[in-house]
Design an enzyme around this catalytic site. Sequence first.
Site, PDB file in Angstrom:
ATOM      1  N   GLY A 153       7.947   2.550  -4.018  1.00  0.00           N
ATOM      2  CA  GLY A 153       7.375   2.054  -2.776  1.00  0.00           C
ATOM      3  C   GLY A 153       6.138   2.860  -2.403  1.00  0.00           C
ATOM      4  N   CYS A 154       5.328   2.276  -1.533  1.00  0.00           N
ATOM      5  CA  CYS A 154       4.059   2.923  -1.153  1.00  0.00           C
ATOM      6  C   CYS A 154       4.311   4.217  -0.383  1.00  0.00           C
ATOM      7  CB  CYS A 154       3.202   1.948  -0.347  1.00  0.00           C
ATOM      8  SG  CYS A 154       4.091   1.079   0.970  1.00  0.00           S
ATOM      9  N   TYR A 155       5.089   4.150   0.672  1.00  0.00           N
ATOM     10  CA  TYR A 155       5.380   5.366   1.440  1.00  0.00           C
ATOM     11  C   TYR A 155       6.120   6.412   0.586  1.00  0.00           C
ATOM     12  CZ  TYR A 155       4.534   2.998   6.035  1.00  0.00           C
ATOM     13  OH  TYR A 155       4.023   2.358   7.132  1.00  0.00           O
ATOM     14  N   THR A 157       5.964   7.022  -2.532  1.00  0.00           N
ATOM     15  CA  THR A 157       5.076   7.679  -3.495  1.00  0.00           C
ATOM     16  C   THR A 157       4.406   8.887  -2.839  1.00  0.00           C
ATOM     17  OG1 THR A 157       4.646   5.675  -4.759  1.00  0.00           O
ATOM     18  CG2 THR A 157       2.940   7.371  -4.840  1.00  0.00           C
ATOM     19  N   GLU A 317      -3.091   8.007   0.478  1.00  0.00           N
ATOM     20  CA  GLU A 317      -3.239   7.162  -0.713  1.00  0.00           C
ATOM     21  C   GLU A 317      -3.633   5.767  -0.249  1.00  0.00           C
ATOM     22  OE1 GLU A 317       0.754   6.783  -2.395  1.00  0.00           O
ATOM     23  OE2 GLU A 317       1.230   5.259  -0.899  1.00  0.00           O
TER      24      GLU A 317
END
Length: 345
Positions: A153-155, A157, A317
């Site tokens: 997942g984005c968060y 990472t 990011e």
Amino acid sequence: MTIRAAIVGPTGYTGLFLTELLLRHPGAALTYLASRREPPVDLRDEFPRLHGRLDDELAVSRPIDPQAIAAAADVAFLCLPHKAAMEHTPALLDAGLRVIDLSADYRLRDADVYERVYDTPHEDADRLGEAVYGLPELFRDQIRGAQLVANPGCYPTAAALAVAPLIHAGLVSADRVIVNAASGVTGAGRKEKAHLHFPEQSQAYMAYGAIGGHRHQPEIEQTLEHAAGRPVPVLFVPHLLPIDRGILETIYLDPTPGVDEARLMEAYHRAYADEPFVRVKRDPPNVKHVVDTNCCDLSVRLTGPADRPTVVAFAAEDNMIKGASGQAIQNMNLMFGLDETAGLR
Ligand SMILES: NC(=O)c1ccc[n+]([C@@H]2O[C@H](COP(=O)([O-])OP(=O)(O)OC[C@H]3O[C@@H](n4cnc5c(N)ncnc54)[C@H](OP(=O)(O)O)[C@@H]3O)[C@@H](O)[C@H]2O)c1
């Protein structure tokens, strides 16, 4: 050797960004766009920025037919919501494809946790043990040999990259990790939702979801447990930022006795000295400096009174690139023995 790639679910944001990344990849070719849409959709109409960049045959979506996809491709990227991804993964693997799933369906090791967090039974639980969590900085060797990669997942990472080296080096306590995070609106996907309309989002800034109950919290805990060798309780609070792309996380940790800021920074430098996509910064990072790159920028501070110091770690990011489609390309590069940075910047 050119890797032939298929995208399943190309009409969403991760699908669009993957399309763009694959179009300029020197060692891969986009060969199949698979969608549930009936009648088929021309991606150039869906995303006018693709005009002149997709040829007529490729641009029109084709059915999600595992045999046809396997005939045209070596790897399938699943850009689908959770639940839809696990409906297609078994047949794609059986057809001989390697699969990179951008959804959450294969990220959590424990089917019971998945069921609790995603409020649906896991339909392919037997495969959870063989899926590799696709965070190259922590699991590079396993990714190389994987048939199925669960793209993080984005968060999670950003949180994992910021916290894992500090825990691993014994510089912070594993008893309490507080992640205060903010994401641009593409993080919610392309599907229309009233609260994401421009008039609702413009000039707005708010926490969302059940505080401490976001689906990414167990995913962050799972990765940090791997780093710590024991459970790490995380409190994760996401916010929605009225920008289109980018994530910033500010993370609060308790230092272990005697830790100073130089040792914290040194832990980052040691962990990421050879990493092409993690940049250790002296100053706290800015989303503006990572958008459109596959980089995660990190920094860390020690602050507060001597008798109650706090470690404050920062990570930034692009949620669409390192948080999703760029990381998926990084994983493909590893799986197929390409230069890990190919097609990425
Ligand atoms: N956005 C991010 O920053 C981000 C970051 C990391 C991971 N992810 C994950 O990546 C996945 C895709 O996210 P996204 O942002 O690209 O979502 P999105 O913009 O909402 O796109 C979803 C895609 O899935 C298709 N789809 C939806 N339900 C389907 C079904 N039942 N069967 C077949 N196709 C279906 C949609 O097709 P239609 O056009 O036909 O609806 C669309 O192509 C999600 O699991 C998400 O959690 C997203």
